[in-house]
Design a protein around this motif. Structure first.
Motif, mmCIF file in Angstrom:
data_model
loop_
_atom_site.group_PDB
_atom_site.id
_atom_site.type_symbol
_atom_site.label_atom_id
_atom_site.label_comp_id
_atom_site.label_asym_id
_atom_site.label_seq_id
_atom_site.Cartn_x
_atom_site.Cartn_y
_atom_site.Cartn_z
ATOM 1 N N SER A 20 9.179 41.668 12.350
ATOM 2 C CA SER A 20 9.268 43.117 12.537
ATOM 3 C C SER A 20 8.740 43.870 11.315
ATOM 4 O O SER A 20 7.971 44.833 11.440
ATOM 5 C CB SER A 20 10.719 43.501 12.806
ATOM 6 O OG SER A 20 10.858 44.896 12.843
ATOM 7 N N ARG A 23 4.950 43.543 11.044
ATOM 8 C CA ARG A 23 4.284 44.392 12.037
ATOM 9 C C ARG A 23 4.294 45.858 11.598
ATOM 10 O O ARG A 23 3.301 46.566 11.768
ATOM 11 C CB ARG A 23 4.944 44.220 13.405
ATOM 12 C CG ARG A 23 4.663 42.859 14.032
ATOM 13 C CD ARG A 23 5.438 42.652 15.325
ATOM 14 N NE ARG A 23 5.147 43.673 16.311
ATOM 15 C CZ ARG A 23 4.204 43.567 17.239
ATOM 16 N NH1 ARG A 23 3.464 42.487 17.309
ATOM 17 N NH2 ARG A 23 4.020 44.545 18.106
ATOM 18 N N LYS A 24 5.398 46.322 11.020
ATOM 19 C CA LYS A 24 5.463 47.695 10.500
ATOM 20 C C LYS A 24 4.437 47.903 9.392
ATOM 21 O O LYS A 24 3.760 48.927 9.343
ATOM 22 C CB LYS A 24 6.862 47.993 9.942
ATOM 23 C CG LYS A 24 7.803 48.623 10.893
ATOM 24 C CD LYS A 24 9.024 49.226 10.218
ATOM 25 C CE LYS A 24 9.786 48.230 9.390
ATOM 26 N NZ LYS A 24 11.074 48.717 8.898
ATOM 27 N N ASN A 27 0.922 47.983 10.847
ATOM 28 C CA ASN A 27 0.719 49.264 11.524
ATOM 29 C C ASN A 27 0.440 50.375 10.509
ATOM 30 O O ASN A 27 -0.496 51.161 10.678
ATOM 31 C CB ASN A 27 1.946 49.610 12.366
ATOM 32 C CG ASN A 27 1.757 50.875 13.157
ATOM 33 O OD1 ASN A 27 0.701 51.123 13.718
ATOM 34 N ND2 ASN A 27 2.796 51.681 13.209
ATOM 35 N N ALA A 28 1.224 50.437 9.454
ATOM 36 C CA ALA A 28 1.031 51.461 8.422
ATOM 37 C C ALA A 28 -0.315 51.285 7.718
ATOM 38 O O ALA A 28 -1.007 52.266 7.436
ATOM 39 C CB ALA A 28 2.170 51.415 7.416
ATOM 40 N N ARG A 144 3.372 56.880 3.666
ATOM 41 C CA ARG A 144 4.215 56.051 4.543
ATOM 42 C C ARG A 144 4.024 54.564 4.224
ATOM 43 O O ARG A 144 4.990 53.810 4.149
ATOM 44 C CB ARG A 144 3.876 56.323 6.000
ATOM 45 C CG ARG A 144 4.488 57.593 6.511
ATOM 46 C CD ARG A 144 4.284 57.760 8.022
ATOM 47 N NE ARG A 144 3.956 59.147 8.269
ATOM 48 C CZ ARG A 144 2.743 59.625 8.470
ATOM 49 N NH1 ARG A 144 1.712 58.835 8.514
ATOM 50 N NH2 ARG A 144 2.546 60.909 8.669
ATOM 51 N N TYR A 145 2.783 54.161 4.060
ATOM 52 C CA TYR A 145 2.476 52.759 3.780
ATOM 53 C C TYR A 145 3.070 52.327 2.433
ATOM 54 O O TYR A 145 3.732 51.292 2.339
ATOM 55 C CB TYR A 145 0.959 52.539 3.795
ATOM 56 C CG TYR A 145 0.545 51.181 3.313
ATOM 57 C CD1 TYR A 145 0.612 50.075 4.153
ATOM 58 C CD2 TYR A 145 0.089 50.996 2.006
ATOM 59 C CE1 TYR A 145 0.241 48.823 3.707
ATOM 60 C CE2 TYR A 145 -0.277 49.745 1.561
ATOM 61 C CZ TYR A 145 -0.201 48.665 2.414
ATOM 62 O OH TYR A 145 -0.567 47.423 1.962
ATOM 63 N N LEU A 148 6.772 51.826 2.493
ATOM 64 C CA LEU A 148 7.157 50.541 3.088
ATOM 65 C C LEU A 148 6.979 49.388 2.098
ATOM 66 O O LEU A 148 7.807 48.487 2.033
ATOM 67 C CB LEU A 148 6.337 50.249 4.345
ATOM 68 C CG LEU A 148 6.709 51.014 5.607
ATOM 69 C CD1 LEU A 148 5.689 50.751 6.697
ATOM 70 C CD2 LEU A 148 8.103 50.634 6.067
ATOM 71 N N ASP A 154 11.761 45.871 3.138
ATOM 72 C CA ASP A 154 10.375 45.641 3.552
ATOM 73 C C ASP A 154 9.481 45.208 2.397
ATOM 74 O O ASP A 154 8.473 44.519 2.604
ATOM 75 C CB ASP A 154 9.800 46.888 4.216
ATOM 76 C CG ASP A 154 10.467 47.200 5.544
ATOM 77 O OD1 ASP A 154 10.918 46.241 6.208
ATOM 78 O OD2 ASP A 154 10.550 48.381 5.918
#
Length: 183
Positions: A20, A23-24, A27-28, A144-145, A148, A154
């Protein structure tokens, strides 16, 4: 037996969490690449408009036409894997070309009055505003990236899979000190 089931359940939960988180992060990262690609598309449109302006200069000032044509030929494409520094270098090059075109236009009032010049300058300004918006989207995506990649838990997965922080696009220092319009 119960201990084995608990151990397996914990391992499955950890694996699912890692998947998970990965994948986040992907995506970022893809959002930042997309945003950089959009900047490249907008810059390319500006370059095309500037090329049209340079062609207009040909009949007014052959030397400037040749110089600017050479500068435009040296441009490089900005794509999804480009860095913030590469995008900024292209912005600096565009700014240089724009200032040279403005200087030539000041010397030739007929050029400034030319309908094609006016229309193309409007296009350049439109593309410039679109680049500004694309830069804002890029920096938001990078925020955002980077968040994370730096925040626990994360950040653990980010370090395992070698996700590193991305650079922000910097504000143009010359645009910070714009003159006041107050009277």
């Amino acid at each position: 037996m119960l201990t084995t089931v608990i151990v397996i359940a914990v391992i499955v939960l950890i694996v699912l969490w890692i998947i998970s988180a990965q994948r986040k992060l992907v995506n970022a990262e893809e959002l930042t690449k997309n945003a950089m690609s959009q900047i490249g598309v907008q810059q390319s449109s500006r370059w095309d408009a500037l090329t049209g302006l340079v062609e207009l200069l040909k009949s007014y000032n052959e030397h400037e036409y040749n110089t600017l044509k050479d500068v435009i030929a040296s441009r490089s494409a900005i794509g999804s894997n480009s860095t913030a520094a590469e995008a900024q270098a292209q912005e600096d090059l565009i700014t240089s070309v724009m200032s040279r075109i403005s200087l030539v236009a000041e010397q030739y009032p007929n050029l400034k009055a030319d309908a094609m010049y006016v229309k193309t300058m409007d296009s350049v300004n439109t593309y410039e505003n679109q680049v500004r918006m694309s830069r804002m989207v890029y920096n938001d995506s990078v925020t955002r990236y980077n968040r994370l990649t730096r925040q626990i838990p994360d950040s653990i997965v980010a370090s395992i899979f070698h996700f590193t922080e991305k650079e922000y696009l910097k504000e143009d220092a010359s645009k910070k000190d714009m003159p006041s319009l107050k009277i």
